[in-house]
Write an enzyme that holds these catalytic residues in place. Structure first.
Site, PDB file in Angstrom:
ATOM      1  N   SER A 133      44.272  25.815  30.876  1.00  0.00           N
ATOM      2  CA  SER A 133      44.026  24.591  31.646  1.00  0.00           C
ATOM      3  C   SER A 133      44.678  24.692  33.018  1.00  0.00           C
ATOM      4  O   SER A 133      45.755  25.285  33.161  1.00  0.00           O
ATOM      5  CB  SER A 133      44.601  23.382  30.904  1.00  0.00           C
ATOM      6  N   TYR A 156      52.286  19.537  26.900  1.00  0.00           N
ATOM      7  CA  TYR A 156      50.961  20.140  27.002  1.00  0.00           C
ATOM      8  C   TYR A 156      50.886  21.077  28.197  1.00  0.00           C
ATOM      9  O   TYR A 156      50.436  22.224  28.074  1.00  0.00           O
ATOM     10  CB  TYR A 156      49.896  19.054  27.128  1.00  0.00           C
TER      11      TYR A 156
END
Length: 232
Positions: A133, A156
């Site tokens: 990501s 995350y």
């Protein structure tokens, strides 16, 4: 026939990647932790379901053994399974939460890659795609013009930064396998609460591109739907 194994493929990016690759002629194995949802997704897509919990050593080993028995080879491994973890004030986070996020998002990719390496090495052109990501990019999260800089999700983002570094290291350590990372971008999935600007199809563009490249396309790259991006 290209055999592709996708973790976390019962919904979202994983399921859409499976659908698209099947349309392109891949034999797709839908890996998922939930047997009911995994079997449903596989049946709807025309794929084969393989149970796998990337956070469990025995489950991963059993999945690899299942594939060895039935297909005998993997051409493309897509490490897609991931969880968001808590957001907001890190003063409320627990070590248990942190360990869970890294166990799925980073160590899960290590478990699955290790277990499936023997199957990948039976392929004439083995490929690993790690679904990372831009949220793990230092440059993106410090750029006020980008959406990545607006989200506070410490666990995350840190796990995705680790996954991108893992990708570069594996690409150097395993020159016989093409290993790259994909940034799906801000996509409308369960992980984003369906708030993303991109459709799930747009979010899988980079994953599908890396999974379908010709031999010699290059290893150790970070790619989004617009092309290669800098590791930063």
């Amino acid at each position: 026939m290209t055999v592709t194994f996708i973790t976390g493929a019962n919904k979202g990016l994983g399921r859409e990647t499976a659908r698209r690759l099947i349309e392109l002629g891949h034999t797709v194995l839908v890996g998922a932790r939930d047997p009911e949802r995994g079997a449903e997704a596989a049946a709807a897509l025309g794929a084969r379901f393989v149970p796998i919990d990337v956070s469990d050593d025995a489950s991963v080993a059993a999945a690899a053994a299942d594939v060895a028995e039935h297909e005998g080879v993997i051409d493309v491994l897509i490490n897609n399974a991931g969880i968001p973890g808590p957001v907001g004030d890190p003063g409320t986070f627990t070590s248990t939460e942190a360990l869970k996020v890294f166990d799925v998002n980073v160590i899960g990719a290590v478990r699955v890659t290790t277990a499936f390496l023997p199957l990948l090495r039976r392929s004439p052109d083995p490929v690993i795609v790690n679904v990372s990501s831009g949220m793990g990019s230092l440059a993106y999260t410090h750029d006020s013009s980008r959406s990545e800089s607006k989200v506070i999700a410490p666990l995350y983002t840190a796990s995705k930064a680790a996954l991108t570094m893992l990708t570069t290291q594996y690409a150097k350590a395993l020159p016989d396998i093409r290993i790259n990372a994909a940034d799906p971008g801000y996509t409308a999935t369960d992980l984003t609460g369906h708030s993303g600007r991109q459709t799930v199809t747009e979010g899988t563009d980079a994953i599908v591109a890396l999974a379908t490249e010709r031999p010699g396309a290059g290893s150790g790259r970070f790619v989004d739907r617009h092309g290669e991006i800098a590791w930063s």
